[in-house]
Scaffold this motif. Sequence first.
Motif, PDB file in Angstrom:
ATOM      1  N   LEU A 111      16.376   7.414  -6.171  1.00 34.27           N
ATOM      2  CA  LEU A 111      16.246   7.341  -7.632  1.00 34.27           C
ATOM      3  C   LEU A 111      15.654   5.980  -7.997  1.00 34.27           C
ATOM      4  CD1 LEU A 111      16.936   8.843 -10.308  1.00 34.27           C
ATOM      5  CD2 LEU A 111      19.068   7.555 -10.343  1.00 34.27           C
ATOM      6  N   ILE A 112      14.408   6.000  -8.445  1.00 31.05           N
ATOM      7  CA  ILE A 112      13.716   4.734  -8.723  1.00 31.05           C
ATOM      8  C   ILE A 112      13.657   4.475 -10.227  1.00 31.05           C
ATOM      9  CG2 ILE A 112      11.544   3.478  -8.498  1.00 31.05           C
ATOM     10  CD1 ILE A 112      10.946   4.981  -5.988  1.00 31.05           C
ATOM     11  N   LEU A 113      14.161   3.309 -10.640  1.00 32.70           N
ATOM     12  CA  LEU A 113      14.060   2.882 -12.047  1.00 32.70           C
ATOM     13  C   LEU A 113      13.050   1.748 -12.117  1.00 32.70           C
ATOM     14  CD1 LEU A 113      17.760   2.521 -13.312  1.00 32.70           C
ATOM     15  CD2 LEU A 113      16.318   4.550 -13.321  1.00 32.70           C
ATOM     16  N   SER A 114      12.077   1.894 -13.013  1.00 32.95           N
ATOM     17  CA  SER A 114      11.122   0.806 -13.248  1.00 32.95           C
ATOM     18  C   SER A 114      11.025   0.551 -14.740  1.00 32.95           C
ATOM     19  CB  SER A 114       9.722   1.164 -12.762  1.00 32.95           C
ATOM     20  OG  SER A 114       9.662   1.295 -11.379  1.00 32.95           O
ATOM     21  N   SER A 115      10.691  -0.691 -15.077  1.00 41.52           N
ATOM     22  CA  SER A 115      10.469  -1.041 -16.491  1.00 41.52           C
ATOM     23  C   SER A 115       9.925  -2.449 -16.546  1.00 41.52           C
ATOM     24  CB  SER A 115      11.788  -0.995 -17.263  1.00 41.52           C
ATOM     25  OG  SER A 115      12.571  -2.125 -16.925  1.00 41.52           O
ATOM     26  N   PRO A 116       9.364  -2.832 -17.679  1.00 46.75           N
ATOM     27  CA  PRO A 116       9.023  -4.246 -17.835  1.00 46.75           C
ATOM     28  C   PRO A 116      10.333  -5.049 -17.884  1.00 46.75           C
ATOM     29  CG  PRO A 116       8.134  -2.925 -19.640  1.00 46.75           C
ATOM     30  CD  PRO A 116       9.054  -2.055 -18.870  1.00 46.75           C
ATOM     31  N   SER A 117      10.284  -6.327 -17.512  1.00 44.71           N
ATOM     32  CA  SER A 117      11.477  -7.180 -17.633  1.00 44.71           C
ATOM     33  C   SER A 117      11.953  -7.144 -19.080  1.00 44.71           C
ATOM     34  CB  SER A 117      11.127  -8.631 -17.315  1.00 44.71           C
ATOM     35  OG  SER A 117      10.758  -8.764 -15.999  1.00 44.71           O
TER      36      SER A 117
ATOM     37  N   GLN B 118       4.706   3.367  -6.284  1.00 42.89           N
ATOM     38  CA  GLN B 118       3.552   4.113  -5.758  1.00 42.89           C
ATOM     39  C   GLN B 118       3.587   4.191  -4.236  1.00 42.89           C
ATOM     40  OE1 GLN B 118       0.291   2.061  -7.562  1.00 42.89           O
ATOM     41  NE2 GLN B 118       0.100   3.533  -9.225  1.00 42.89           N
ATOM     42  N   GLN B 119       3.945   3.062  -3.613  1.00 46.94           N
ATOM     43  CA  GLN B 119       3.987   3.044  -2.139  1.00 46.94           C
ATOM     44  C   GLN B 119       5.067   3.981  -1.606  1.00 46.94           C
ATOM     45  OE1 GLN B 119       4.188  -1.101  -0.625  1.00 46.94           O
ATOM     46  NE2 GLN B 119       3.326  -1.695  -2.575  1.00 46.94           N
ATOM     47  N   VAL B 120       6.251   3.944  -2.255  1.00 48.09           N
ATOM     48  CA  VAL B 120       7.352   4.795  -1.778  1.00 48.09           C
ATOM     49  C   VAL B 120       6.998   6.270  -1.996  1.00 48.09           C
ATOM     50  CG1 VAL B 120       9.798   5.373  -2.040  1.00 48.09           C
ATOM     51  CG2 VAL B 120       9.067   3.002  -2.215  1.00 48.09           C
ATOM     52  N   ARG B 121       6.365   6.548  -3.120  1.00 45.21           N
ATOM     53  CA  ARG B 121       5.982   7.939  -3.398  1.00 45.21           C
ATOM     54  C   ARG B 121       5.017   8.469  -2.329  1.00 45.21           C
ATOM     55  NH1 ARG B 121       6.467  11.033  -7.849  1.00 45.21           N
ATOM     56  NH2 ARG B 121       6.491   9.576  -9.560  1.00 45.21           N
TER      57      ARG B 121
ATOM     58  N   ALA C  81       7.180   9.021   0.870  1.00 41.73           N
ATOM     59  CA  ALA C  81       8.364   9.898   0.864  1.00 41.73           C
ATOM     60  C   ALA C  81       8.417  10.768  -0.394  1.00 41.73           C
ATOM     61  CB  ALA C  81       9.621   9.033   0.968  1.00 41.73           C
ATOM     62  N   GLN C  82       7.281  11.346  -0.736  1.00 37.49           N
ATOM     63  CA  GLN C  82       7.129  12.143  -1.963  1.00 37.49           C
ATOM     64  C   GLN C  82       8.339  13.040  -2.290  1.00 37.49           C
ATOM     65  OE1 GLN C  82       4.054  12.693  -3.995  1.00 37.49           O
ATOM     66  NE2 GLN C  82       5.453  13.875  -5.263  1.00 37.49           N
ATOM     67  N   ASP C  83       8.809  13.792  -1.286  1.00 41.43           N
ATOM     68  CA  ASP C  83       9.849  14.802  -1.547  1.00 41.43           C
ATOM     69  C   ASP C  83      11.214  14.193  -1.837  1.00 41.43           C
ATOM     70  OD1 ASP C  83       7.902  16.640  -1.101  1.00 41.43           O
ATOM     71  OD2 ASP C  83       8.579  17.166   0.933  1.00 41.43           O
ATOM     72  N   ASP C  84      11.420  12.945  -1.438  1.00 41.65           N
ATOM     73  CA  ASP C  84      12.734  12.316  -1.617  1.00 41.65           C
ATOM     74  C   ASP C  84      12.838  11.539  -2.936  1.00 41.65           C
ATOM     75  OD1 ASP C  84      13.580  13.161   0.893  1.00 41.65           O
ATOM     76  OD2 ASP C  84      12.875  11.335   1.884  1.00 41.65           O
ATOM     77  N   VAL C  85      11.710  11.406  -3.635  1.00 39.12           N
ATOM     78  CA  VAL C  85      11.643  10.422  -4.713  1.00 39.12           C
ATOM     79  C   VAL C  85      11.781  11.034  -6.115  1.00 39.12           C
ATOM     80  CG1 VAL C  85      10.065   8.779  -5.804  1.00 39.12           C
ATOM     81  CG2 VAL C  85      10.248   8.846  -3.332  1.00 39.12           C
ATOM     82  N   VAL C  86      12.597  10.385  -6.956  1.00 43.18           N
ATOM     83  CA  VAL C  86      12.697  10.730  -8.375  1.00 43.18           C
ATOM     84  C   VAL C  86      12.464   9.422  -9.137  1.00 43.18           C
ATOM     85  CG1 VAL C  86      14.194  11.585 -10.222  1.00 43.18           C
ATOM     86  CG2 VAL C  86      14.449  12.494  -7.897  1.00 43.18           C
ATOM     87  N   THR C  87      11.487   9.412 -10.054  1.00 45.46           N
ATOM     88  CA  THR C  87      11.148   8.142 -10.698  1.00 45.46           C
ATOM     89  C   THR C  87      11.385   8.194 -12.218  1.00 45.46           C
ATOM     90  OG1 THR C  87       8.824   8.789 -10.971  1.00 45.46           O
ATOM     91  CG2 THR C  87       9.403   7.649  -8.941  1.00 45.46           C
ATOM     92  N   ILE C  88      11.963   7.115 -12.715  1.00 46.23           N
ATOM     93  CA  ILE C  88      12.254   7.027 -14.163  1.00 46.23           C
ATOM     94  C   ILE C  88      11.683   5.717 -14.688  1.00 46.23           C
ATOM     95  CG2 ILE C  88      14.041   7.031 -15.951  1.00 46.23           C
ATOM     96  CD1 ILE C  88      15.962   8.339 -14.013  1.00 46.23           C
ATOM     97  N   PHE C  89      10.964   5.798 -15.796  1.00 44.18           N
ATOM     98  CA  PHE C  89      10.426   4.586 -16.432  1.00 44.18           C
ATOM     99  C   PHE C  89      11.240   4.304 -17.699  1.00 44.18           C
ATOM    100  CE2 PHE C  89       7.353   1.840 -18.558  1.00 44.18           C
ATOM    101  CZ  PHE C  89       6.889   1.084 -17.491  1.00 44.18           C
ATOM    102  N   ILE C  90      11.723   3.075 -17.828  1.00 42.09           N
ATOM    103  CA  ILE C  90      12.531   2.678 -18.986  1.00 42.09           C
ATOM    104  C   ILE C  90      11.670   1.855 -19.947  1.00 42.09           C
ATOM    105  CG2 ILE C  90      14.680   1.555 -19.743  1.00 42.09           C
ATOM    106  CD1 ILE C  90      15.231   3.666 -17.621  1.00 42.09           C
ATOM    107  N   LEU C  91      11.606   2.291 -21.196  1.00 47.19           N
ATOM    108  CA  LEU C  91      10.844   1.558 -22.218  1.00 47.19           C
ATOM    109  C   LEU C  91      11.798   0.857 -23.183  1.00 47.19           C
ATOM    110  CD1 LEU C  91       8.168   4.245 -23.165  1.00 47.19           C
ATOM    111  CD2 LEU C  91       7.693   2.005 -22.143  1.00 47.19           C
ATOM    112  N   PRO C  92      11.431  -0.327 -23.665  1.00 49.44           N
ATOM    113  CA  PRO C  92      12.244  -0.962 -24.714  1.00 49.44           C
ATOM    114  C   PRO C  92      11.949  -0.275 -26.047  1.00 49.44           C
ATOM    115  CG  PRO C  92      10.270  -2.257 -24.328  1.00 49.44           C
ATOM    116  CD  PRO C  92      10.207  -1.091 -23.370  1.00 49.44           C
TER     117      PRO C  92
END
Length: 220
Positions: A19-25, A120-123, A126-137
Amino acid sequence: MSAVSQSHAVSIPRRGLMLILSSPSGAGKTTLTRDLLQDRSLNLELSISVTTRPRRSSEVDGIHYLFKSRQEFERMRAQDDLLEWAEVHGNFYGTPRSPVEAVLTQGRDMLFDIDYQGTQQVRQKAQDDVVTIFILPPSFKELRARLERRAEDAADVIAKRLENARNELTRWPSYDYVIVNEDIQVALASVKSILVAERLKRTRQQAGVETFVGQLLGET
Ligand code: 5GP
């Protein structure tokens, strides 16, 4: 044993997900990550990144990051010990490879707080294992206020992070899910819903369900 006291816990074995969470600081991802880990019922394991960034006063080596010298980082990278790595705000960050495979093989899920380059690299790997969420302010004003409130970084560091945030904000289209973090409790509930749904995906449970249904059909 009475019918009431019998255990009916059915557990379908499956491989763990990432479970990948990404966002700007400043979008609140650190708080979200902390709250997700504190909820023991979710049984999430955090991937602890290595970084060459100086440790903040609130951070503990080995818990928030593994703090490394540039030389140590480069050695890990050369030995292929990192699943992914990126340069962010002038520092290096990377995900140690071996803990990830160990956790996923045990059927447990791992939480990642990594940027879009790492995602992007992890996807790709390991495409099938990955769930990605982007957090916006909720607004840029709020993002700035959150970075300034943190007050652990020097003014020039905050300025650099704000500048980078504009660029990072544009990365949302490559994520599976997008959450606007206006209210932390609402955002937290959204992440939990995504996790529950992703765990139940047929493709993740395929082998386990085949066995389970075989047993159901074999019952007399
Ligand atoms: P911070 O310095 O505020 O802790 O993190 C800065 C940025 O680096 C955040 O966007 C965070 O998600 C990202 N980051 C942290 N660890 C890693 C990692 O292991 N790999 C990558 N690609 N990014 C990371």
